[in-house]
Design a protein around this motif. Sequence first.
Motif, PDB file in Angstrom:
ATOM      1  N   TRP A  17       0.829  -1.202   0.000  1.00  0.00           N
ATOM      2  CA  TRP A  17       0.000   0.000   0.000  1.00  0.00           C
ATOM      3  C   TRP A  17       0.868   1.259   0.000  1.00  0.00           C
ATOM      4  CZ3 TRP A  17      -4.828   1.471  -0.827  1.00  0.00           C
ATOM      5  CH2 TRP A  17      -5.288   2.669  -0.293  1.00  0.00           C
ATOM      6  N   MET A  18       1.859   1.286   0.862  1.00  0.00           N
ATOM      7  CA  MET A  18       2.731   2.455   0.936  1.00  0.00           C
ATOM      8  C   MET A  18       3.594   2.581  -0.310  1.00  0.00           C
ATOM      9  SD  MET A  18       1.656   3.860   3.619  1.00  0.00           S
ATOM     10  CE  MET A  18       2.791   5.249   3.581  1.00  0.00           C
ATOM     11  N   GLN A  19       3.975   1.460  -0.902  1.00  0.00           N
ATOM     12  CA  GLN A  19       4.732   1.512  -2.154  1.00  0.00           C
ATOM     13  C   GLN A  19       3.906   2.163  -3.254  1.00  0.00           C
ATOM     14  OE1 GLN A  19       6.395  -2.246  -3.569  1.00  0.00           O
ATOM     15  NE2 GLN A  19       6.477  -1.495  -5.679  1.00  0.00           N
ATOM     16  N   ALA A  20       2.644   1.731  -3.381  1.00  0.00           N
ATOM     17  CA  ALA A  20       1.766   2.309  -4.409  1.00  0.00           C
ATOM     18  C   ALA A  20       1.522   3.786  -4.137  1.00  0.00           C
ATOM     19  CB  ALA A  20       0.450   1.547  -4.450  1.00  0.00           C
ATOM     20  N   LEU A  21       1.351   4.130  -2.862  1.00  0.00           N
ATOM     21  CA  LEU A  21       1.110   5.523  -2.493  1.00  0.00           C
ATOM     22  C   LEU A  21       2.285   6.399  -2.928  1.00  0.00           C
ATOM     23  CD1 LEU A  21      -0.943   7.275  -0.851  1.00  0.00           C
ATOM     24  CD2 LEU A  21       0.507   6.879   1.134  1.00  0.00           C
ATOM     25  N   ARG A  22       3.489   5.944  -2.672  1.00  0.00           N
ATOM     26  CA  ARG A  22       4.666   6.756  -3.016  1.00  0.00           C
ATOM     27  C   ARG A  22       4.901   6.788  -4.522  1.00  0.00           C
ATOM     28  NH1 ARG A  22       6.559   4.131   2.049  1.00  0.00           N
ATOM     29  NH2 ARG A  22       6.618   5.807   3.609  1.00  0.00           N
ATOM     30  N   GLU A  23       4.559   5.727  -5.220  1.00  0.00           N
ATOM     31  CA  GLU A  23       4.720   5.734  -6.679  1.00  0.00           C
ATOM     32  C   GLU A  23       3.818   6.771  -7.323  1.00  0.00           C
ATOM     33  OE1 GLU A  23       4.205   1.905  -8.454  1.00  0.00           O
ATOM     34  OE2 GLU A  23       5.811   0.959  -7.288  1.00  0.00           O
ATOM     35  N   TYR A  24       2.649   7.002  -6.746  1.00  0.00           N
ATOM     36  CA  TYR A  24       1.677   7.909  -7.367  1.00  0.00           C
ATOM     37  C   TYR A  24       1.700   9.326  -6.791  1.00  0.00           C
ATOM     38  CZ  TYR A  24      -0.396   4.599 -10.543  1.00  0.00           C
ATOM     39  OH  TYR A  24      -0.583   3.737 -11.598  1.00  0.00           O
ATOM     40  N   TYR A  25       2.151   9.483  -5.564  1.00  0.00           N
ATOM     41  CA  TYR A  25       2.156  10.815  -4.948  1.00  0.00           C
ATOM     42  C   TYR A  25       3.546  11.304  -4.598  1.00  0.00           C
ATOM     43  CZ  TYR A  25      -2.898  10.230  -4.587  1.00  0.00           C
ATOM     44  OH  TYR A  25      -4.233  10.041  -4.881  1.00  0.00           O
ATOM     45  N   GLY A  26       4.547  10.460  -4.810  1.00  0.00           N
ATOM     46  CA  GLY A  26       5.918  10.849  -4.533  1.00  0.00           C
ATOM     47  C   GLY A  26       6.349  10.493  -3.116  1.00  0.00           C
ATOM     48  N   THR A  27       7.651  10.491  -2.889  1.00  0.00           N
ATOM     49  CA  THR A  27       8.200  10.254  -1.551  1.00  0.00           C
ATOM     50  C   THR A  27       8.007  11.499  -0.700  1.00  0.00           C
ATOM     51  OG1 THR A  27       9.850   8.726  -2.426  1.00  0.00           O
ATOM     52  CG2 THR A  27      10.295   9.678  -0.264  1.00  0.00           C
ATOM     53  N   ALA A  32       8.084  14.708   1.528  1.00  0.00           N
ATOM     54  CA  ALA A  32       9.078  15.787   1.561  1.00  0.00           C
ATOM     55  C   ALA A  32       9.936  15.712   2.825  1.00  0.00           C
ATOM     56  CB  ALA A  32       8.370  17.140   1.490  1.00  0.00           C
ATOM     57  N   ASP A  33       9.354  15.240   3.930  1.00  0.00           N
ATOM     58  CA  ASP A  33      10.127  15.112   5.170  1.00  0.00           C
ATOM     59  C   ASP A  33      11.255  14.110   5.036  1.00  0.00           C
ATOM     60  OD1 ASP A  33       8.645  16.993   6.447  1.00  0.00           O
ATOM     61  OD2 ASP A  33       7.513  15.615   7.726  1.00  0.00           O
ATOM     62  N   ASP A  34      11.130  13.203   4.080  1.00  0.00           N
ATOM     63  CA  ASP A  34      12.191  12.215   3.818  1.00  0.00           C
ATOM     64  C   ASP A  34      13.043  12.609   2.623  1.00  0.00           C
ATOM     65  OD1 ASP A  34      11.317  10.706   5.930  1.00  0.00           O
ATOM     66  OD2 ASP A  34      10.131   9.314   4.720  1.00  0.00           O
ATOM     67  N   GLY A  35      12.943  13.877   2.228  1.00  0.00           N
ATOM     68  CA  GLY A  35      13.752  14.381   1.124  1.00  0.00           C
ATOM     69  C   GLY A  35      13.182  14.082  -0.237  1.00  0.00           C
ATOM     70  N   GLY A  36      11.895  13.702  -0.301  1.00  0.00           N
ATOM     71  CA  GLY A  36      11.276  13.351  -1.577  1.00  0.00           C
ATOM     72  C   GLY A  36      10.686  14.530  -2.312  1.00  0.00           C
ATOM     73  N   PHE A  54       3.288  16.403  -0.382  1.00  0.00           N
ATOM     74  CA  PHE A  54       2.935  15.987   0.986  1.00  0.00           C
ATOM     75  C   PHE A  54       4.205  15.868   1.819  1.00  0.00           C
ATOM     76  CE2 PHE A  54      -0.700  14.546  -1.474  1.00  0.00           C
ATOM     77  CZ  PHE A  54      -1.757  14.931  -0.667  1.00  0.00           C
ATOM     78  N   ASP A  55       4.179  16.491   2.988  1.00  0.00           N
ATOM     79  CA  ASP A  55       5.343  16.417   3.875  1.00  0.00           C
ATOM     80  C   ASP A  55       5.425  15.067   4.566  1.00  0.00           C
ATOM     81  OD1 ASP A  55       6.549  19.229   3.799  1.00  0.00           O
ATOM     82  OD2 ASP A  55       4.421  19.625   4.141  1.00  0.00           O
ATOM     83  N   SER A  56       4.246  14.452   4.826  1.00  0.00           N
ATOM     84  CA  SER A  56       4.264  13.138   5.468  1.00  0.00           C
ATOM     85  C   SER A  56       3.010  12.345   5.104  1.00  0.00           C
ATOM     86  CB  SER A  56       4.342  13.277   6.990  1.00  0.00           C
ATOM     87  OG  SER A  56       3.082  13.582   7.547  1.00  0.00           O
ATOM     88  N   TYR A  57       3.136  11.034   5.239  1.00  0.00           N
ATOM     89  CA  TYR A  57       2.006  10.125   5.048  1.00  0.00           C
ATOM     90  C   TYR A  57       1.632   9.487   6.385  1.00  0.00           C
ATOM     91  CZ  TYR A  57       3.098  10.495   0.047  1.00  0.00           C
ATOM     92  OH  TYR A  57       3.324  10.960  -1.217  1.00  0.00           O
ATOM     93  N   ASP A  58       1.715  10.255   7.454  1.00  0.00           N
ATOM     94  CA  ASP A  58       1.380   9.743   8.777  1.00  0.00           C
ATOM     95  C   ASP A  58      -0.039   9.184   8.786  1.00  0.00           C
ATOM     96  OD1 ASP A  58       3.821  10.594   9.639  1.00  0.00           O
ATOM     97  OD2 ASP A  58       3.083  12.347  10.749  1.00  0.00           O
ATOM     98  N   ASP A  59      -0.194   8.026   9.413  1.00  0.00           N
ATOM     99  CA  ASP A  59      -1.498   7.393   9.629  1.00  0.00           C
ATOM    100  C   ASP A  59      -2.224   7.057   8.327  1.00  0.00           C
ATOM    101  OD1 ASP A  59      -1.385   7.484  12.496  1.00  0.00           O
ATOM    102  OD2 ASP A  59      -1.734   9.646  12.356  1.00  0.00           O
ATOM    103  N   ALA A  60      -1.471   6.726   7.282  1.00  0.00           N
ATOM    104  CA  ALA A  60      -2.078   6.267   6.029  1.00  0.00           C
ATOM    105  C   ALA A  60      -1.853   4.774   5.805  1.00  0.00           C
ATOM    106  CB  ALA A  60      -1.498   7.058   4.846  1.00  0.00           C
TER     107      ALA A  60
END
Length: 637
Positions: free
Chosen positions: A511-521, A523-527, A531-537
């Motif tokens: 789920w998190m892999q697909a999320l990052r592929e479509y919305y990017g890494t 920003a808090d992790d240098g992506g 979105f600065d974070s995907y907390d609680d997703a």
Amino acid sequence: FRFVSSASTPTTCKASTMAPTIDTASLPRWDLSKFGFSSPFSEDIDSHLAETRKLAEAFKAKYEGKLSELSLLSAIEEYEQISIRRTLVSSYLHLSYDTALEDDDLKKRKGALSQTQSEIYGDNLEWFSLDVAELDDADLTKQYGAEPNLSKYKSFIDELRRQKPHNLSKDVERALTVRAPYAGTRPLVSFFDKELSLMRFKIDGEDGDEVNMEVLLSRMSSSSDAAFRAKCLKALNDSLAGSVSRTAALSLSAVSGSWLIENKERKYVNLRSRRNLDNNCPDEVVDSLLDAVRKAGLPLCKRYYGLKKAILQKTQGLEKLKWSDRNAPIDIGGSTSDKISWEDAVAMVEKGYHKFSPKMADLFKSMVDEKRIDVPATNGKKGGAYCAGAVPGVGPFQLLNFDGTKQDVATLAHESGHGCHDILAYSQGYLQYHPPLTLAETASIFGEMIVFRDLLSQSSSKEEELTLLMSKTDDILNSVVRQCSFDRFEELVHTAREKGELSADEMVKYWMQALREYYGTEADDGGDSPFDSYDDASHLWSYVPHFHHVPFYVYSYAFADLVVGTLYNNYVQNREGFEGRLIDLLSAGGTKDFADALAPFGLDPTSPTFWIDALNAHLGELVNEAEKVAKELGYVQ
């Protein structure tokens, strides 16, 4: 079908201050007496099914192995009538249970009747589609020549014959059907559905009773308080992370395993081929759609959320854009806590529909007047929204979870589009009124688009105009980019399932892999994500019903939204005769594939450039409009 995810918006809440609520007790409920049964426990249902079994047994004795000798037209007509009798019961039980998910007696009754239905079909009807598929071309040609009226069912016959390379033996097909209520995925999925319906949430630091998922999601999406939105998402994610995610993982692992083995046994080329064949849509077209969304849709997605982040920073003091802020309202054009009454919602949809099709406006009003809509958001009711076509002459019926927001108005417009589509297509008969998924969302999304443009044209200020544009762009991104990310998640899960059963933790990883592929890494992790974070997703995959009920369905939302975007541009540029062309498309039901249905509008989704052009013209133009107004208001440079 409309899945109400965290894009939905039934109730508003800022911090601990509750917004006005809708009196659910006063909202209309549907009238299921049109099915002819007084109660799900009525003995009339048992008598009806007993007679249906006799008809099915007689049908088998009369026609099995003799289709080339007897009248195929008569056989199809008898099969259709028996199918209507079966669907009358299954639809009635389905609708009854979806407003009473906490009724264990009803669940047991529904399960027992489902077993009876499977026996009737497996023992007496399963053979028919296989025998039609196996007919020699010469015998079929002879039948068409002898009975001209048989051509009425050509689409149904063609659909059965397309399945021929993927059919199994009669004994195997029967065994799969008869065992499904006992040993297939159905019991697991049903259990998962009920577990979701029973979930209640307490928001940290908030007064008041626990709320169901519909209310929680709506409060999050309609709140202008970032801290409160974050609390809502945390409450949802934390609750899902327990037993519900384990139940969801078990169900989804079973569904993906079943899909995997049947794909192999039935010799489908790839994971989506089975769904694509049902839609009469070539694999290449779907692959082209998904590729276009990744190439052209993702840059637009990042651009839009960058714009939204800038606006929220200035209007709500947002410090960082979190996943809980994805559907945050841009409430500069008026109070987002203003409730819309059911009567006003009906008037808004009717007015919007009437602008492009008086006929569809009349059909919409008839659904309201005939009590075909179950309106309120109540405990024990299935989440989201859908429209069930049931059978011609009885359906359609809409299930909503209405709580008086603008998104609820859009949902009403959406589901009513499905209802209009069903009514118009009923003339094709029960076996052929269902459109392929690639066209099934056409009327629903077009209805939403018309109502949106009508509201936009009435906006009284630039602030209200921007509010509407941002809300609509949110919706389209959720239909296009987000649904394609769902498809990617399914692809990852189904591919991994070949190596063994999957755990909830593995589902989270995909789920998190697909999320990052479509919305990017983040920003808090240098992506490069806005979105600065995907907390609680992490556990939000646990409550998406499509993964369990209709694998690889979700791309149809992206397909339809982009087709409708181009259809709307066609409507704006050439309104003369448009209503007639649209009514013809909808009235065709399942008798035309997407290419033939869209040809009168000059659209060709098989073109290599169609999807990228559609993304730029539909989503791109909305982003352009929003950026322009935001600049005029000084929110961005």
